[in-house]
Design a protein around this motif. Structure first.
Motif, PDB file in Angstrom:
ATOM      1  N   GLY A 156       9.045   4.707   5.126  1.00 13.22           N
ATOM      2  CA  GLY A 156       8.312   5.948   4.873  1.00 13.22           C
ATOM      3  C   GLY A 156       9.209   7.023   4.304  1.00 13.22           C
ATOM      4  N   ASP A 157      10.400   7.159   4.858  1.00 16.18           N
ATOM      5  CA  ASP A 157      11.358   8.131   4.346  1.00 16.18           C
ATOM      6  C   ASP A 157      11.722   7.811   2.899  1.00 16.18           C
ATOM      7  OD1 ASP A 157      13.535  10.321   5.086  1.00 16.18           O
ATOM      8  OD2 ASP A 157      14.555   8.719   3.974  1.00 16.18           O
ATOM      9  N   ALA A 158      11.998   6.539   2.627  1.00 18.77           N
ATOM     10  CA  ALA A 158      12.364   6.124   1.269  1.00 18.77           C
ATOM     11  C   ALA A 158      11.214   6.348   0.290  1.00 18.77           C
ATOM     12  CB  ALA A 158      12.784   4.656   1.271  1.00 18.77           C
ATOM     13  N   LEU A 159       9.989   6.075   0.719  1.00 19.05           N
ATOM     14  CA  LEU A 159       8.822   6.288  -0.134  1.00 19.05           C
ATOM     15  C   LEU A 159       8.672   7.771  -0.465  1.00 19.05           C
ATOM     16  CD1 LEU A 159       6.292   5.110  -1.523  1.00 19.05           C
ATOM     17  CD2 LEU A 159       5.088   5.444   0.652  1.00 19.05           C
ATOM     18  N   ASP A 160       8.806   8.611   0.543  1.00 20.53           N
ATOM     19  CA  ASP A 160       8.683  10.055   0.329  1.00 20.53           C
ATOM     20  C   ASP A 160       9.717  10.577  -0.668  1.00 20.53           C
ATOM     21  OD1 ASP A 160       6.625  10.110   2.159  1.00 20.53           O
ATOM     22  OD2 ASP A 160       7.837  10.948   3.796  1.00 20.53           O
ATOM     23  N   ARG A 161      10.904   9.974  -0.673  1.00 20.35           N
ATOM     24  CA  ARG A 161      11.982  10.428  -1.559  1.00 20.35           C
ATOM     25  C   ARG A 161      12.059   9.605  -2.852  1.00 20.35           C
ATOM     26  NH1 ARG A 161      16.907   9.914   0.070  1.00 20.35           N
ATOM     27  NH2 ARG A 161      16.519   8.229   1.523  1.00 20.35           N
ATOM     28  N   GLU A 162      11.074   8.711  -3.060  1.00 19.07           N
ATOM     29  CA  GLU A 162      10.999   7.858  -4.251  1.00 19.07           C
ATOM     30  C   GLU A 162      12.245   7.000  -4.420  1.00 19.07           C
ATOM     31  OE1 GLU A 162       9.902  10.335  -7.570  1.00 19.07           O
ATOM     32  OE2 GLU A 162       7.972  10.827  -6.674  1.00 19.07           O
ATOM     33  N   LYS A 163      12.713   6.431  -3.312  1.00 20.50           N
ATOM     34  CA  LYS A 163      13.895   5.564  -3.295  1.00 20.50           C
ATOM     35  C   LYS A 163      13.555   4.148  -2.825  1.00 20.50           C
ATOM     36  CE  LYS A 163      16.767   9.111  -3.872  1.00 20.50           C
ATOM     37  NZ  LYS A 163      17.549   9.312  -5.044  1.00 20.50           N
TER      38      LYS A 163
ATOM     39  N   LEU B 169       1.117  -6.246   4.183  1.00 19.90           N
ATOM     40  CA  LEU B 169       1.966  -5.079   4.360  1.00 19.90           C
ATOM     41  C   LEU B 169       1.147  -3.905   4.896  1.00 19.90           C
ATOM     42  CD1 LEU B 169       4.196  -5.209   1.162  1.00 19.90           C
ATOM     43  CD2 LEU B 169       4.552  -6.283   3.382  1.00 19.90           C
ATOM     44  N   PRO B 170       1.763  -3.105   5.755  1.00 17.73           N
ATOM     45  CA  PRO B 170       1.047  -1.963   6.328  1.00 17.73           C
ATOM     46  C   PRO B 170       0.795  -0.888   5.278  1.00 17.73           C
ATOM     47  CG  PRO B 170       3.339  -1.930   6.987  1.00 17.73           C
ATOM     48  CD  PRO B 170       3.132  -3.210   6.247  1.00 17.73           C
ATOM     49  N   LEU B 171      -0.210  -0.055   5.554  1.00 18.46           N
ATOM     50  CA  LEU B 171      -0.486   1.083   4.670  1.00 18.46           C
ATOM     51  C   LEU B 171       0.649   2.080   4.769  1.00 18.46           C
ATOM     52  CD1 LEU B 171      -4.253   1.662   5.443  1.00 18.46           C
ATOM     53  CD2 LEU B 171      -3.286   0.734   3.353  1.00 18.46           C
ATOM     54  N   PRO B 172       1.035   2.704   3.702  1.00 21.62           N
ATOM     55  CA  PRO B 172       0.547   2.607   2.333  1.00 21.62           C
ATOM     56  C   PRO B 172       1.324   1.604   1.494  1.00 21.62           C
ATOM     57  CG  PRO B 172       2.066   4.430   2.452  1.00 21.62           C
ATOM     58  CD  PRO B 172       2.009   3.807   3.839  1.00 21.62           C
ATOM     59  N   PHE B 173       2.186   0.810   2.127  1.00 20.78           N
ATOM     60  CA  PHE B 173       3.136  -0.029   1.396  1.00 20.78           C
ATOM     61  C   PHE B 173       2.502  -1.208   0.672  1.00 20.78           C
ATOM     62  CE2 PHE B 173       5.178   1.880   5.142  1.00 20.78           C
ATOM     63  CZ  PHE B 173       5.978   2.782   4.468  1.00 20.78           C
ATOM     64  N   GLY B 174       1.343  -1.651   1.128  1.00 18.35           N
ATOM     65  CA  GLY B 174       0.677  -2.786   0.504  1.00 18.35           C
ATOM     66  C   GLY B 174       0.198  -2.524  -0.908  1.00 18.35           C
ATOM     67  N   SER B 175       0.094  -1.252  -1.286  1.00 14.23           N
ATOM     68  CA  SER B 175      -0.384  -0.931  -2.630  1.00 14.23           C
ATOM     69  C   SER B 175       0.739  -0.835  -3.653  1.00 14.23           C
ATOM     70  CB  SER B 175      -1.166   0.389  -2.608  1.00 14.23           C
ATOM     71  OG  SER B 175      -0.301   1.458  -2.288  1.00 14.23           O
ATOM     72  N   LEU B 176       1.978  -1.038  -3.221  1.00 16.85           N
ATOM     73  CA  LEU B 176       3.127  -0.920  -4.116  1.00 16.85           C
ATOM     74  C   LEU B 176       3.536  -2.271  -4.689  1.00 16.85           C
ATOM     75  CD1 LEU B 176       5.309   1.409  -1.878  1.00 16.85           C
ATOM     76  CD2 LEU B 176       3.805   2.086  -3.759  1.00 16.85           C
ATOM     77  N   GLU B 177       3.978  -2.280  -5.925  1.00 16.22           N
ATOM     78  CA  GLU B 177       4.533  -3.494  -6.518  1.00 16.22           C
ATOM     79  C   GLU B 177       5.754  -3.892  -5.689  1.00 16.22           C
ATOM     80  OE1 GLU B 177       4.688  -6.689  -9.019  1.00 16.22           O
ATOM     81  OE2 GLU B 177       3.128  -5.173  -8.905  1.00 16.22           O
ATOM     82  N   THR B 178       5.803  -5.144  -5.298  1.00 14.10           N
ATOM     83  CA  THR B 178       6.828  -5.627  -4.375  1.00 14.10           C
ATOM     84  C   THR B 178       7.482  -6.877  -4.933  1.00 14.10           C
ATOM     85  OG1 THR B 178       5.562  -4.746  -2.513  1.00 14.10           O
ATOM     86  CG2 THR B 178       7.178  -6.447  -2.001  1.00 14.10           C
ATOM     87  N   ALA B 179       8.820  -6.945  -4.851  1.00  8.66           N
ATOM     88  CA  ALA B 179       9.528  -8.165  -5.236  1.00  8.66           C
ATOM     89  C   ALA B 179       9.161  -9.251  -4.238  1.00  8.66           C
ATOM     90  CB  ALA B 179      11.037  -7.930  -5.239  1.00  8.66           C
ATOM     91  N   LEU B 180       8.914 -10.447  -4.722  1.00  9.12           N
ATOM     92  CA  LEU B 180       8.508 -11.561  -3.874  1.00  9.12           C
ATOM     93  C   LEU B 180       9.598 -12.624  -3.890  1.00  9.12           C
ATOM     94  CD1 LEU B 180       4.816 -11.874  -5.100  1.00  9.12           C
ATOM     95  CD2 LEU B 180       5.674 -10.614  -3.101  1.00  9.12           C
ATOM     96  N   LEU B 181      10.303 -12.727  -2.793  1.00 16.21           N
ATOM     97  CA  LEU B 181      11.352 -13.739  -2.667  1.00 16.21           C
ATOM     98  C   LEU B 181      11.059 -14.591  -1.431  1.00 16.21           C
ATOM     99  CD1 LEU B 181      14.555 -11.700  -3.585  1.00 16.21           C
ATOM    100  CD2 LEU B 181      13.365 -13.386  -4.966  1.00 16.21           C
TER     101      LEU B 181
END
Length: 124
Positions: A75-82, A93-105
């Motif tokens: 959450g902190d990283a998202l708020d700071r765009e990091k 993924l929990p909200l709001p992270f599930g809506s973000l493009e995510t690397a899949l490894l």
């Protein structure tokens, strides 16, 4: 202070270690909580490293989706765009992270995914 902060659940420690090795080999300096000095204040150290990082790689798994520490760091990283999200298992993924493009490894490092690794490195 490192330029990449790695956030993960303790069950995913081996993946975090391998990710740190990979990133260090590519010229990034990494911090993850295995580097906290004896006697150091855990919260203060994590907060300082999190704030200093240029990128925060969050390792999402079935373990980390229920970790308060990972949620807070993400959450902190998202708020700071990091935020640089990385999924290593198939999990919602929990909200709001599930809506973000995510690397899949998935199953990394046992199975390589050069395209996804490249995308992860570019995001960092």
């Amino acid at each position: 202070m490192a330029n990449v902060f790695i956030s993960y659940a303790h069950e995913d420690r081996d993946v975090a270690r391998e990710l740190a090795r990979l990133l260090n080999a590519r010229g990034f300096s990494c911090w993850w909580d295995r580097e906290i000095a004896i006697g150091a204040d855990l919260r203060d150290t994590i907060q300082q490293e999190l704030q200093a990082a240029e990128a925060v790689v969050v390792i999402w798994s079935e373990h980390s989706v229920s970790s308060r520490w990972v949620h807070g760091e993400a959450g902190d990283a998202l708020d700071r765009e990091k935020l640089v999200p990385l999924a290593i298992t198939e999990t919602r993924l929990p909200l709001p992270f599930g809506s973000l493009e995510t690397a899949l490894l998935m199953d990394w490092p046992q199975q390589e995914s050069p395209l996804q690794l490249q995308k992860l490195l570019q995001a960092i």
